[in-house]
Design an enzyme around this catalytic site. Structure first.
Site, PDB file in Angstrom:
ATOM      1  N   GLU A  42      46.415 -20.848  24.700  1.00  0.00           N
ATOM      2  CA  GLU A  42      46.577 -19.853  25.752  1.00  0.00           C
ATOM      3  C   GLU A  42      48.050 -19.659  26.096  1.00  0.00           C
ATOM      4  O   GLU A  42      48.541 -18.536  26.255  1.00  0.00           O
ATOM      5  CB  GLU A  42      45.783 -20.269  26.984  1.00  0.00           C
ATOM      6  CG  GLU A  42      45.708 -19.204  28.060  1.00  0.00           C
ATOM      7  CD  GLU A  42      44.853 -19.619  29.241  1.00  0.00           C
ATOM      8  OE1 GLU A  42      44.824 -18.854  30.229  1.00  0.00           O
ATOM      9  OE2 GLU A  42      44.219 -20.696  29.198  1.00  0.00           O
TER      10      GLU A  42
ATOM     11  N   GLY B  25      43.076 -18.358  36.772  1.00  0.00           N
ATOM     12  CA  GLY B  25      42.176 -18.813  37.812  1.00  0.00           C
ATOM     13  C   GLY B  25      41.969 -20.316  37.820  1.00  0.00           C
ATOM     14  O   GLY B  25      41.827 -20.933  38.884  1.00  0.00           O
ATOM     15  N   ALA B  26      41.957 -20.948  36.628  1.00  0.00           N
ATOM     16  CA  ALA B  26      41.679 -22.382  36.548  1.00  0.00           C
ATOM     17  C   ALA B  26      42.833 -23.194  35.965  1.00  0.00           C
ATOM     18  O   ALA B  26      42.824 -24.418  36.053  1.00  0.00           O
ATOM     19  CB  ALA B  26      40.420 -22.622  35.715  1.00  0.00           C
ATOM     20  N   SER B  27      43.826 -22.528  35.368  1.00  0.00           N
ATOM     21  CA  SER B  27      44.948 -23.274  34.790  1.00  0.00           C
ATOM     22  C   SER B  27      46.219 -22.450  34.876  1.00  0.00           C
ATOM     23  O   SER B  27      46.188 -21.244  35.117  1.00  0.00           O
ATOM     24  CB  SER B  27      44.656 -23.628  33.315  1.00  0.00           C
ATOM     25  OG  SER B  27      44.609 -22.449  32.522  1.00  0.00           O
ATOM     26  N   THR B  28      47.336 -23.130  34.662  1.00  0.00           N
ATOM     27  CA  THR B  28      48.628 -22.444  34.587  1.00  0.00           C
ATOM     28  C   THR B  28      49.359 -22.969  33.364  1.00  0.00           C
ATOM     29  O   THR B  28      49.220 -24.148  32.998  1.00  0.00           O
ATOM     30  CB  THR B  28      49.463 -22.651  35.861  1.00  0.00           C
ATOM     31  OG1 THR B  28      50.619 -21.809  35.821  1.00  0.00           O
ATOM     32  CG2 THR B  28      49.911 -24.093  36.040  1.00  0.00           C
ATOM     33  N   GLN B  29      50.112 -22.095  32.702  1.00  0.00           N
ATOM     34  CA  GLN B  29      50.798 -22.441  31.459  1.00  0.00           C
ATOM     35  C   GLN B  29      52.292 -22.124  31.554  1.00  0.00           C
ATOM     36  O   GLN B  29      52.669 -21.133  32.187  1.00  0.00           O
ATOM     37  CB  GLN B  29      50.237 -21.648  30.275  1.00  0.00           C
ATOM     38  CG  GLN B  29      48.868 -22.076  29.812  1.00  0.00           C
ATOM     39  CD  GLN B  29      47.758 -21.658  30.733  1.00  0.00           C
ATOM     40  OE1 GLN B  29      46.929 -22.467  31.148  1.00  0.00           O
ATOM     41  NE2 GLN B  29      47.737 -20.378  31.098  1.00  0.00           N
TER      42      GLN B  29
END
Length: 448
Positions: free
Chosen positions: A113, A152-156
């Site tokens: 992602e 919504g559920a993770s950050t990269q």
């Protein structure tokens, strides 16, 4: 849903891809349909019907169709693999009912992602390869930009670095258009916007010893809402803080207190800034080299900063600007915010918490400072195309980014370009000569 298009006249499946159209799927992500998998597929039908109109009918059977799932499905797959498979199966069933060339539904890893978002960003900005004015693909020799995504559920976070990447899991070497890129990437599960808001509410309840009537410093003053406690602890991101005496249907009565300092304390407790075993870390013991170069921050990064700049009328150029804006936002009452943004009632209560989280993530987590913060651009699109992982994912799956450099041509060949240029020069010379003769003739008649 994104529909992409690109010109057919190219070699080696390489061309400049553009976004033809997009469609926002109504409802939650497909992971929210774990208890009713067929509804996950049905949620996509409106946008798929739109695709039937957007894609020319004669191209339907030739148009590849992919579905990529991200952190919401990664979480579901961790807690209930069977439910995850059921959702993907139901989605695939719906997609197969359409006349497109369906090629599978897949859950992306966090690293995929992050890297696909980085590829999208730099592809759109023509940092890998550019179509030259003489009709030939050329390498622009520009530095790549880092990419930061807040879902919504993770950050990269993903960026090119010359430093040693001590954690092999976060290192990727990419061969794109004959060039080698050493990239650092990491995805933080449970640090996406929606999951952070759940974790924050869990922290507020825990600090209040799970009282059912409690104040939330990150909500605006005078804002209140009732909810069942199970809506907080239905995620693997909050399970560890579930109270011992847990009654899922218990009603929590929560009211906002609008306290920016206390909100920051609560949010800070979601991170762990100790226990680094590497030379340098971001948080939670995760290795990260020093940030370098320019960055683009998109998704919830953009929407939050855009709200601050467009609604709160606060310019964000330096860390101090963000600090002052967060204080004003978090100390505002519910009525004040409603007056400024009457059409955003659904998301309005959470802008303070999201802004505080972004400030901590960027400044304390990723370690941007007075020198590097101005290198961040908060953007939704590059040109007419949305920034995100989807385009990079599609480019990868359709093999539109070759691993090795080849001779790229598009449209008119070099010899034809030279001929056209000489023709244009000849036309210009003839036109100038004709104008000169006309003017000279007119001048001659005027002196008779």
């Amino acid at each position: 849903m994104f529909v992409y298009k690109w010109p057919a006249g190219k070699e080696n499946n390489t061309g400049i891809v553009s976004e033809h159209s997009m469609c926002d799927v109504k409802g939650g992500g497909i992971s929210s349909y774990a208890a009713d998998p067929p509804a996950a597929g049905q949620s996509l039908t409106a946008c798929l019907n739109q695709a039937l109109k957007d894609v020319p009918k004669e191209r339907h059977a030739l148009t590849p169709l992919y579905l990529g799932a991200t952190a919401g499905m990664r979480l579901l797959n961790l807690t209930d693999p069977q439910a995850s498979n059921n959702v993907l199966g139901a989605v695939a069933t719906t997609l197969k009912e359409y006349p497109f060339d369906f090629r599978g539904a897949k859950i992306l890893s966090g690293e995929d992602e992050g890297v696909f978002g980085w590829v999208t960003t730099n592809y759109l900005l023509e940092n890998f390869i550019k179509y030259g004015w003489i009709g030939q693909w050329v390498h622009p020799k520009k530095k790549t930009l880092g990419a930061m995504d807040l879902g919504g559920a993770s950050t990269q976070i993903t960026f090119e670095t010359q430093e040693e990447i001590e954690s092999p899991h976060s290192a990727m070497t990419l061969q794109l258009y004959g060039q080698t890129y050493k990239v650092y990437t990491h995805s933080f599960l449970c640090y996406g916007r929606d999951q952070v808001l759940k974790r924050l509410l869990s922290k507020v309840l825990k600090d209040a010893r799970y009282a059912l009537k409690v104040e939330n410093p990150c909500w605006p003053r005078d804002y209140k809402r009732n909810f069942t406690i199970e809506t907080i602890y239905d995620s693997p991101c909050t399970t560890a803080e579930k109270p011992t005496n847990y009654f899922p249907t218990a009603i929590v009565n929560m009211r906002g207190s609008g306290d920016s300092a206390l909100c920051r304390q609560r949010m800070d407790s979601l991170f762990r800034f100790t226990g680094c075993t590497y030379k340098s870390c971001s948080f939670d013991g995760i290795f990260q080299p020093s940030v370098s170069g320019n960055f683009i921050a998109f998704s919830a990064f953009f929407y939050t900063v855009d709200f601050i700049q467009s609604v709160m009328k606060r310019r964000i150029a330096m860390p101090g600007d963000l600090e002052e804006a967060v204080v004003e936002l978090c100390n505002s009452s519910w009525s004040e915010l409603l007056q400024k943004a009457p059409g955003e009632e659904k998301r309005l209560p959470d802008y303070c918490a999201t802004a505080v989280f972004i400030q901590l993530l960027l400044m304390k987590g990723y370690r941007f400072d007075e020198r590097t913060f101005p290198d961040i651009a908060f953007q939704k699109k590059a040109g007419d195309t949305s920034i995100g992982w989807a385009l990079g994912y599609m480019l990868n799956l359709t093999n539109m980014i070759p691993a090795e450099e080849t001779s790229f041509w598009k449209g008119t060949k070099y010899s034809s370009w030279v001929g056209l240029i000489l023709l244009f020069v000849a036309i210009i010379l003839v036109a100038l000569g004709t104008m000169f003769c006309v003017l000279r003739s007119s001048k001659g008649r005027g002196t008779v």
